[in-house]
Design a protein around this motif. Structure first.
Motif, PDB file in Angstrom:
ATOM      1  N   TRP A 158      54.342  54.339  30.411  1.00 13.63           N
ATOM      2  CA  TRP A 158      53.450  55.515  29.495  1.00 13.63           C
ATOM      3  C   TRP A 158      51.737  55.212  29.271  1.00 13.63           C
ATOM      4  O   TRP A 158      52.331  53.826  29.380  1.00 13.63           O
ATOM      5  CB  TRP A 158      54.414  56.186  29.040  1.00 13.63           C
ATOM      6  N   ALA A 159      51.206  55.645  29.527  1.00 14.34           N
ATOM      7  CA  ALA A 159      50.210  54.966  28.752  1.00 14.34           C
ATOM      8  C   ALA A 159      49.458  55.721  27.980  1.00 14.34           C
ATOM      9  O   ALA A 159      49.933  56.959  27.955  1.00 14.34           O
ATOM     10  CB  ALA A 159      48.941  55.365  30.438  1.00 14.34           C
ATOM     11  N   GLU A 160      48.895  55.493  26.902  1.00 11.00           N
ATOM     12  CA  GLU A 160      48.266  56.295  25.821  1.00 11.00           C
ATOM     13  C   GLU A 160      47.563  56.009  25.169  1.00 11.00           C
ATOM     14  O   GLU A 160      46.446  54.624  25.187  1.00 11.00           O
ATOM     15  CB  GLU A 160      49.361  55.694  25.179  1.00 11.00           C
ATOM     16  N   ALA A 161      46.235  56.301  25.079  1.00 10.36           N
ATOM     17  CA  ALA A 161      44.456  56.320  25.024  1.00 10.36           C
ATOM     18  C   ALA A 161      43.899  57.300  23.621  1.00 10.36           C
ATOM     19  O   ALA A 161      44.018  58.342  23.857  1.00 10.36           O
ATOM     20  CB  ALA A 161      44.039  56.627  25.920  1.00 10.36           C
ATOM     21  N   PRO A 162      43.537  56.000  22.367  1.00 10.45           N
ATOM     22  CA  PRO A 162      43.862  57.058  21.169  1.00 10.45           C
ATOM     23  C   PRO A 162      41.761  57.241  21.829  1.00 10.45           C
ATOM     24  O   PRO A 162      41.020  57.016  23.056  1.00 10.45           O
ATOM     25  CB  PRO A 162      43.001  55.961  20.147  1.00 10.45           C
ATOM     26  N   ALA A 163      41.752  58.573  20.913  1.00 10.78           N
ATOM     27  CA  ALA A 163      40.664  59.189  22.317  1.00 10.78           C
ATOM     28  C   ALA A 163      39.700  60.014  20.069  1.00 10.78           C
ATOM     29  O   ALA A 163      40.114  60.095  19.301  1.00 10.78           O
ATOM     30  CB  ALA A 163      40.600  60.019  22.946  1.00 10.78           C
ATOM     31  N   GLY A 164      37.674  60.058  20.314  1.00  9.16           N
ATOM     32  CA  GLY A 164      38.028  60.306  19.188  1.00  9.16           C
ATOM     33  C   GLY A 164      36.176  60.754  19.569  1.00  9.16           C
ATOM     34  O   GLY A 164      35.819  60.063  20.409  1.00  9.16           O
ATOM     35  N   ALA A 165      35.799  60.924  18.753  1.00  9.57           N
ATOM     36  CA  ALA A 165      33.687  61.375  18.187  1.00  9.57           C
ATOM     37  C   ALA A 165      33.474  60.964  17.182  1.00  9.57           C
ATOM     38  O   ALA A 165      34.219  61.774  15.987  1.00  9.57           O
ATOM     39  CB  ALA A 165      33.186  62.552  19.193  1.00  9.57           C
ATOM     40  N   GLY A 166      31.905  60.422  16.630  1.00 15.33           N
ATOM     41  CA  GLY A 166      31.814  60.035  15.059  1.00 15.33           C
ATOM     42  C   GLY A 166      32.649  59.596  14.622  1.00 15.33           C
ATOM     43  O   GLY A 166      33.332  58.715  14.674  1.00 15.33           O
ATOM     44  N   PRO A 167      32.377  59.150  13.623  1.00 14.68           N
ATOM     45  CA  PRO A 167      33.086  58.309  12.361  1.00 14.68           C
ATOM     46  C   PRO A 167      34.479  58.632  12.600  1.00 14.68           C
ATOM     47  O   PRO A 167      34.951  59.348  12.382  1.00 14.68           O
ATOM     48  CB  PRO A 167      32.348  58.830  11.040  1.00 14.68           C
ATOM     49  N   GLY A 168      35.021  57.711  12.124  1.00 10.99           N
ATOM     50  CA  GLY A 168      36.601  57.415  11.939  1.00 10.99           C
ATOM     51  C   GLY A 168      37.281  55.918  12.587  1.00 10.99           C
ATOM     52  O   GLY A 168      36.997  54.968  12.943  1.00 10.99           O
ATOM     53  N   ALA A 169      38.755  55.655  12.890  1.00  8.11           N
ATOM     54  CA  ALA A 169      39.347  54.734  13.584  1.00  8.11           C
ATOM     55  C   ALA A 169      38.177  54.387  14.299  1.00  8.11           C
ATOM     56  O   ALA A 169      38.384  53.083  14.861  1.00  8.11           O
ATOM     57  CB  ALA A 169      40.801  55.013  13.257  1.00  8.11           C
ATOM     58  N   VAL A 170      38.874  55.594  15.126  1.00  9.49           N
ATOM     59  CA  VAL A 170      38.448  55.233  17.007  1.00  9.49           C
ATOM     60  C   VAL A 170      37.388  54.467  16.889  1.00  9.49           C
ATOM     61  O   VAL A 170      37.069  53.274  17.753  1.00  9.49           O
ATOM     62  CB  VAL A 170      38.510  55.985  17.966  1.00  9.49           C
ATOM     63  N   SER A 171      35.955  54.743  16.487  1.00  4.28           N
ATOM     64  CA  SER A 171      34.703  54.541  16.799  1.00  4.28           C
ATOM     65  C   SER A 171      34.478  53.098  15.668  1.00  4.28           C
ATOM     66  O   SER A 171      33.802  52.038  16.114  1.00  4.28           O
ATOM     67  CB  SER A 171      33.500  55.845  15.643  1.00  4.28           C
ATOM     68  N   ALA A 172      35.422  52.720  14.424  1.00  6.18           N
ATOM     69  CA  ALA A 172      35.425  52.138  13.847  1.00  6.18           C
ATOM     70  C   ALA A 172      35.807  50.936  14.497  1.00  6.18           C
ATOM     71  O   ALA A 172      35.156  49.379  14.776  1.00  6.18           O
ATOM     72  CB  ALA A 172      35.735  52.283  12.433  1.00  6.18           C
ATOM     73  N   TYR A 173      37.255  50.999  14.784  1.00  8.16           N
ATOM     74  CA  TYR A 173      37.798  50.168  15.598  1.00  8.16           C
ATOM     75  C   TYR A 173      36.609  49.150  17.522  1.00  8.16           C
ATOM     76  O   TYR A 173      36.080  48.542  17.533  1.00  8.16           O
ATOM     77  CB  TYR A 173      38.667  50.230  16.395  1.00  8.16           C
ATOM     78  N   LEU A 174      36.383  50.751  18.169  1.00  2.00           N
ATOM     79  CA  LEU A 174      35.063  50.344  19.156  1.00  2.00           C
ATOM     80  C   LEU A 174      34.130  49.225  18.812  1.00  2.00           C
ATOM     81  O   LEU A 174      33.354  48.067  19.365  1.00  2.00           O
ATOM     82  CB  LEU A 174      34.574  51.258  19.939  1.00  2.00           C
ATOM     83  N   GLY A 175      33.363  49.691  17.793  1.00  2.00           N
ATOM     84  CA  GLY A 175      31.866  49.084  16.897  1.00  2.00           C
ATOM     85  C   GLY A 175      32.382  47.797  16.454  1.00  2.00           C
ATOM     86  O   GLY A 175      31.920  46.250  16.482  1.00  2.00           O
ATOM     87  N   ALA A 176      34.085  47.225  16.298  1.00  2.00           N
ATOM     88  CA  ALA A 176      34.626  46.047  15.196  1.00  2.00           C
ATOM     89  C   ALA A 176      35.127  45.429  17.123  1.00  2.00           C
ATOM     90  O   ALA A 176      34.428  43.879  17.214  1.00  2.00           O
ATOM     91  CB  ALA A 176      35.510  46.029  15.178  1.00  2.00           C
ATOM     92  N   LEU A 177      34.965  46.419  17.919  1.00  2.00           N
ATOM     93  CA  LEU A 177      35.072  44.951  19.458  1.00  2.00           C
ATOM     94  C   LEU A 177      33.915  44.720  19.893  1.00  2.00           C
ATOM     95  O   LEU A 177      34.190  43.618  20.511  1.00  2.00           O
ATOM     96  CB  LEU A 177      35.752  45.867  19.928  1.00  2.00           C
ATOM     97  N   THR A 178      33.114  45.880  20.119  1.00  2.00           N
ATOM     98  CA  THR A 178      32.326  45.048  20.709  1.00  2.00           C
ATOM     99  C   THR A 178      31.109  44.844  19.893  1.00  2.00           C
ATOM    100  O   THR A 178      29.615  44.840  20.383  1.00  2.00           O
ATOM    101  CB  THR A 178      31.613  46.528  21.477  1.00  2.00           C
ATOM    102  N   GLY A 179      30.220  45.877  18.800  1.00  2.00           N
ATOM    103  CA  GLY A 179      29.088  45.125  17.777  1.00  2.00           C
ATOM    104  C   GLY A 179      28.615  46.569  18.334  1.00  2.00           C
ATOM    105  O   GLY A 179      27.448  46.571  17.694  1.00  2.00           O
ATOM    106  N   VAL A 180      28.821  47.654  19.193  1.00  2.00           N
ATOM    107  CA  VAL A 180      27.785  49.193  19.037  1.00  2.00           C
ATOM    108  C   VAL A 180      28.559  49.878  18.568  1.00  2.00           C
ATOM    109  O   VAL A 180      29.544  49.821  18.478  1.00  2.00           O
ATOM    110  CB  VAL A 180      28.245  49.066  20.706  1.00  2.00           C
TER     111      VAL A 180
END
Ligand SMILES: C[S@@+](CC[C@H](N)C(=O)[O-])C[C@H]1O[C@@H](n2cnc3c(N)ncnc32)[C@H](O)[C@@H]1O
Length: 220
Positions: free
Chosen positions: A170-192
């Motif tokens: 199966w496939a599973e994707a975390p999703a979000g908008a605004g501050p939170g774990a998803v946005s922090a993860y993306l920031g750590a991964l990409t610097g954006v």
């Protein structure tokens, strides 16, 4: 830091896979491409002192990281070894990898070695992303430094070609908008920092495979 965040947002598919298999006390496991040891520690907690977790990584720095992350677990053995050369002192009940095959030269070679490490009737679990299926504000993600950023899309076929029966996938994707774990993860991964833009992280494809049991191996 990135490891903790990855563990946080992608922990659900890991927990589902381990529960689905019924991983429990006494299991012998290998975590290939163990990195900082998030999965290694999760496995060590489940298998207990009667079990064993081999944490394998080609980068010698990972051995120190795992040793410190898993210092409380005498059942963890950290080994510096490439997945392509995987050799363990004993057959394991479970061979696991996450965010590994996307980086290796040939995922099929590593899966074949993992399959050989598993006892007859044992399991292989692989969790790999489809990076380009992730979105920031509707725009597709990319990861040019990864060799196979979308390997998740062909993972079921790769596991089957390695000689395992697919039990679940199966496939599973975390999703979000605004501050939170998803946005922090993306920031750590990409610097954006995505700000308030909607984010869908790369779906993680999980494939649970089972090695043929001894009788089937002899017959087939
Ligand atoms: C993105 S990290 C994933 C860490 C961990 N599996 C997780 O999910 O948190 C990828 C890890 O794979 C390791 N790696 C890359 N190529 C490898 C190979 N051919 N054999 C073994 N480990 C490898 C890297 O050193 C790195 O620690």
């Amino acid at each position: 830091m990135a490891h903790a965040l990855r563990d946080d947002v992608y922990r659900r598919p890991l927990a589902t896979a381990l529960q689905r298999l019924g991983v429990g006390p006494g299991w012998r496991c290998v975590d290939v491409g163990a990195g900082g040891g998030d999965v290694t520690v999760a496995l060590a907690e489940i298998v207990g002192r009667d079990g064993r977790v081999y944490a394998v990584d080609s980068d010698p720095r990972a051995r120190d990281e795992v040793a410190s992350a898993a210092a409380a677990f005498s059942q963890v053995l950290a080994i510096t070894q490439a997945g392509e050369d995987l050799v363990l002192p004993e057959p394991v009940d479970l061979a696991f990898c996450r965010f590994l095959l996307m980086h290796v030269l040939d995922p099929a070679v590593v899966l074949a070695r993992m399959r050989r490490a598993v006892r007859p009737g044992g399991f292989l679990v692989a969790q790999e992303p489809i990076t380009s299926a992730g979105r920031i504000d509707g725009v597709a993600l990319s990861m040019p430094e990864a060799r196979h950023p979308d390997v998740g899309a062909i993972l079921p076929a790769l596991v089957r070609q390695a000689g395992l029966e697919i039990i679940d996938a199966w496939a599973e994707a975390p999703a979000g908008a605004g501050p939170g774990a998803v946005s922090a993860y993306l920031g750590a991964l990409t610097g954006v920092d995505p700000g308030d833009d909607p984010v869908v992280l790369p779906p993680l494809v999980t494939v649970v495979g089972r090695a043929p049991d001894a009788a089937a191996s002899v017959a087939g």
